[in-house]
Scaffold this active site. Structure first.
Site, short mmCIF file in Angstrom:
data_model
loop_
_atom_site.label_atom_id
_atom_site.label_comp_id
_atom_site.label_asym_id
_atom_site.label_seq_id
_atom_site.Cartn_x
_atom_site.Cartn_y
_atom_site.Cartn_z
N HIS A 1 -33.68 -21.38 23.71
CA HIS A 1 -33.92 -22.15 24.94
C HIS A 1 -33.15 -23.47 24.90
O HIS A 1 -32.45 -23.83 25.86
CB HIS A 1 -35.43 -22.40 25.08
CG HIS A 1 -35.82 -23.18 26.28
ND1 HIS A 1 -36.39 -22.61 27.40
CD2 HIS A 1 -35.74 -24.51 26.55
CE1 HIS A 1 -36.63 -23.54 28.30
NE2 HIS A 1 -36.25 -24.71 27.80
N GLU A 2 -33.27 -24.19 23.79
CA GLU A 2 -32.61 -25.50 23.68
C GLU A 2 -31.09 -25.37 23.55
O GLU A 2 -30.34 -26.17 24.11
CB GLU A 2 -33.18 -26.27 22.48
CG GLU A 2 -34.64 -26.68 22.64
CD GLU A 2 -34.85 -27.55 23.86
OE1 GLU A 2 -33.97 -28.36 24.21
OE2 GLU A 2 -35.91 -27.41 24.49
N HIS B 1 -29.53 -25.06 26.93
CA HIS B 1 -29.39 -26.35 27.62
C HIS B 1 -28.13 -27.07 27.15
O HIS B 1 -27.32 -27.55 27.96
CB HIS B 1 -30.60 -27.24 27.34
CG HIS B 1 -31.83 -26.85 28.09
ND1 HIS B 1 -31.85 -26.58 29.44
CD2 HIS B 1 -33.12 -26.71 27.68
CE1 HIS B 1 -33.08 -26.29 29.82
NE2 HIS B 1 -33.86 -26.34 28.77
#
Length: 254
Positions: free
Chosen positions: A61-62, A65
């Site tokens: 997820h990170e 980003h």
């Protein structure tokens, strides 16, 4: 509190590399043994699988980003070494202790967070599109992982029992990533949902979000606390809906 802060400062000096992660491991061990004193706590296969899936899912997820921000012109995450699949770079002390506590309590759904990837939003070009794409990237990755796990669950259900280790892993990949994606859609900064709204908003709404962001986590916890049972029921309805699409009964899982 001052004693705790002094200890933390000394610990960071003595352990400059991954100090938060080391302290988190120590805290988790202490919590575990305290729990063993007051409760009967057994570390099960499912607990280990769910925690590993959670850490990997939060890492992806990170990374999403940071990678999307880099593609839109901001190299902050890349310079700080955060566009990496090494989970040690993304683990947040509080965010990883919380799911450990949840697991020890016997609850089935994990809630926690990773260390946010640093993004200088002013560097994104085009600006509004960059804001939106960076905000939605992590959620998209979580939903993709949930979708892939459903495909494997459908294929595996023809040949394997639901308690097979492969099926267990896929169930946790599905549930945890669906939960992470939906949770992050809450339109309160610093969650991704708030960033998505921010990317489309005018100055007045952006000023409002800028003011409340420092209290965002507190607001989110209040919302979850006040509507916890309804949120859980709603989440289970969504989980059940997609499981039915692949022909799996939710009662076989929960």
């Amino acid at each position: 509190m001052k004693i705790v802060k002094n200890y933390y400062d000394r610990f960071k000096v003595l352990n400059p590399q991954y100090s938060e992660i080391k302290l988190g491991i120590i805290a988790a061990i202490i919590i575990y043994f305290i729990a063993r004193i007051f409760f009967v706590v057994e570390i099960s296969r499912d607990m280990i699988i769910s925690l590993l899936v959670f850490v990997i899912s939060m890492t992806l997820h990170e990374v999403a980003h940071g990678y999307v921000a880099y593609k839109f012109g901001d190299d902050t995450a890349k310079r700080e070494g955060r566009i990496t699949l090494n989970p040690l770079k993304h683990i947040d002390l509080t965010g990883i202790i919380l799911p450990v506590l949840i697991l020890l309590s016997g609850f089935k759904f994990l809630v926690g967070w990773a260390k946010p990837v640093p993004v200088n939003f002013y560097n994104l070009r085009p600006h509004r599109l960059g804001l939106f794409c960076v905000a939605v990237a992590g959620i998209v990755v979580n939903f993709i992982l949930a979708g892939i796990s459903l495909v494997f669950l459908k294929l595996g259900s023809k040949y394997l029992d639901m308690d097979n280790i492969f099926m267990t892993v896929m169930i946790y990949v599905y549930v945890i990533n669906l939960l992470l994606g939906l949770f992050n859609l809450i339109p309160i900064t610093p969650l991704d949902g708030g960033r998505i709204v921010y990317s489309f908003s005018g100055n007045k709404i952006r000023e409002f979000y800028n003011k409340i962001e420092r209290y965002g986590i507190l607001i989110i916890f209040v919302i979850v606390y006040l509507s916890g049972s309804r949120l859980t029921q709603g989440f289970l309805v969504i989980v059940d809906f997609f499981l039915k699409l692949v022909g799996i009964d939710i009662s076989l899982i929960f």
